[in-house]
Write an enzyme that holds these catalytic residues in place. Structure first.
Site, short mmCIF file in Angstrom:
data_model
loop_
_atom_site.label_atom_id
_atom_site.label_comp_id
_atom_site.label_asym_id
_atom_site.label_seq_id
_atom_site.Cartn_x
_atom_site.Cartn_y
_atom_site.Cartn_z
N ASN A 266 0.84 -1.18 0.00
CA ASN A 266 0.00 0.00 0.00
C ASN A 266 0.88 1.24 0.00
O ASN A 266 1.86 1.30 0.75
CB ASN A 266 -0.92 -0.01 1.22
CG ASN A 266 -2.14 0.87 1.04
OD1 ASN A 266 -2.05 2.02 0.63
ND2 ASN A 266 -3.31 0.32 1.34
N HIS B 148 -12.24 -4.24 -1.10
CA HIS B 148 -11.68 -3.72 -2.35
C HIS B 148 -12.69 -3.87 -3.49
O HIS B 148 -13.68 -4.59 -3.37
CB HIS B 148 -10.39 -4.46 -2.72
CG HIS B 148 -9.21 -4.04 -1.91
ND1 HIS B 148 -8.99 -4.49 -0.63
CD2 HIS B 148 -8.18 -3.19 -2.20
CE1 HIS B 148 -7.86 -3.95 -0.16
NE2 HIS B 148 -7.36 -3.15 -1.10
N LYS C 188 -10.15 -6.81 -8.12
CA LYS C 188 -8.90 -7.20 -7.45
C LYS C 188 -8.77 -8.72 -7.47
O LYS C 188 -9.71 -9.43 -7.13
CB LYS C 188 -8.89 -6.67 -6.01
CG LYS C 188 -7.58 -6.94 -5.28
CD LYS C 188 -7.55 -6.21 -3.95
CE LYS C 188 -6.27 -6.50 -3.17
NZ LYS C 188 -5.04 -6.12 -3.93
N GLY D 233 -2.65 -7.50 0.08
CA GLY D 233 -1.29 -7.38 0.61
C GLY D 233 -1.25 -6.54 1.87
O GLY D 233 -0.48 -6.81 2.79
#
Length: 262
Positions: free
Chosen positions: A124, A152, A156, A162
């Protein structure tokens, strides 16, 4: 002037990064890369007027220009090969592609050490998300019972995100493994309780209209604590990407996580 190439420039994050490089003083966009692009120049796309070559093979990049920094927003399989290629050719990678496994990251770090080349792999790039992860790690010292809910957009590919995995790793560093919930708990639908990481549960939500959001939910006797970060627009990541492009020029290691460059 830092010379930059953007791989995956047609994706949502890649296109945002491309515009950021074009708009940032001290940065020069020397090319963009996409093996499936039909264009040979960026100005063939309606949103650009700049004369920037579109490369279809990473090998052509070296033949036609010099590059300092390789920004990568592609997919995990491609990002690993791209990052390895960049390091082998003394180009400093700034990788926002998530889904690389731990061994891949370690192998790339070993290569960077051999080449004495700086770089960054970050789940990020939003500064607020970095703070959210650090605050969550601190809170885990006092609130060991915690679950992570990450949300999300529905395009994705990897789950959990992550950022969620990195948050869980940082929490475990502070509290260690800790089994939560009732020991006799049973799922009437498989997966209802989410993924398990060292005793904490991680839940992934994928819906249209979302960008990138994460809530870290702590519980204790008679009280709770919620730490949440929301990215409403992909521009939220660009401050971190720009910072990384500058910082990796001063570094001789490939680090994992933007917090290591702040």
């Amino acid at each position: 002037m830092i010379k930059i190439i953007v791989a995956g420039f047609k994706g949502k994050m890649g296109s945002t990064a491309t515009k950021m490089v074009l708009d940032t003083p001290g940065f020069e966009l020397v090319g963009v890369l996409d093996p499936h692009a039909d264009e040979s120049n960026l100005n063939e796309l309606s949103e650009y007027t700049e004369d920037i070559p579109v490369f279809h093979r990473k090998e052509d990049v070296l033949a036609e220009t010099s590059v300092d920094v390789w920004i990568d927003f592609t997919i995990p399989e491609v990002a690993y090969e791209n990052t390895r290629f960049a390091l082998e050719n003394s180009i400093r990678p700034v990788v926002g592609t998530t889904g690389l496994d731990e061994e891949d990251v370690k192998e790339l770090q070993r290569l960077a050490d051999q080449k004495r080349i700086g770089g960054l792999i970050a789940p990020n790039f939003a500064i607020g998300a970095i703070l959210m992860m650090q605050f969550a790690a601190q809170a885990a010292k006092y609130f060991p019972d915690v679950e992570i809910i990450e949300l999300h957009h529905d395009n994705k590919l990897d789950a959990p995100s992550g950022t969620a995995i990195k948050t869980a790793e940082m929490i475990v560093e502070e509290r260690g493994a800790h089994q939560q919930g009732h020991p006799d708990e049973k799922e009437s639908l498989a997966g209802a309780r989410g993924a398990d990481y060292q005793g904490m549960k991680i839940h992934s939500v994928r819906l249209p209209g979302l960008v990138a959001h994460q809530q870290v939910q702590f519980g204790s006797t008679g009280e709770g604590l919620t730490i949440r970060h929301d990215s409403y627009d992909r521009s939220s990541f660009m401050t971190g990407v720009a910072l990384a492009c500058t910082k990796v020029m001063e570094n001789e290691q490939l680090v994992y996580g933007l917090e290591n460059l702040l």
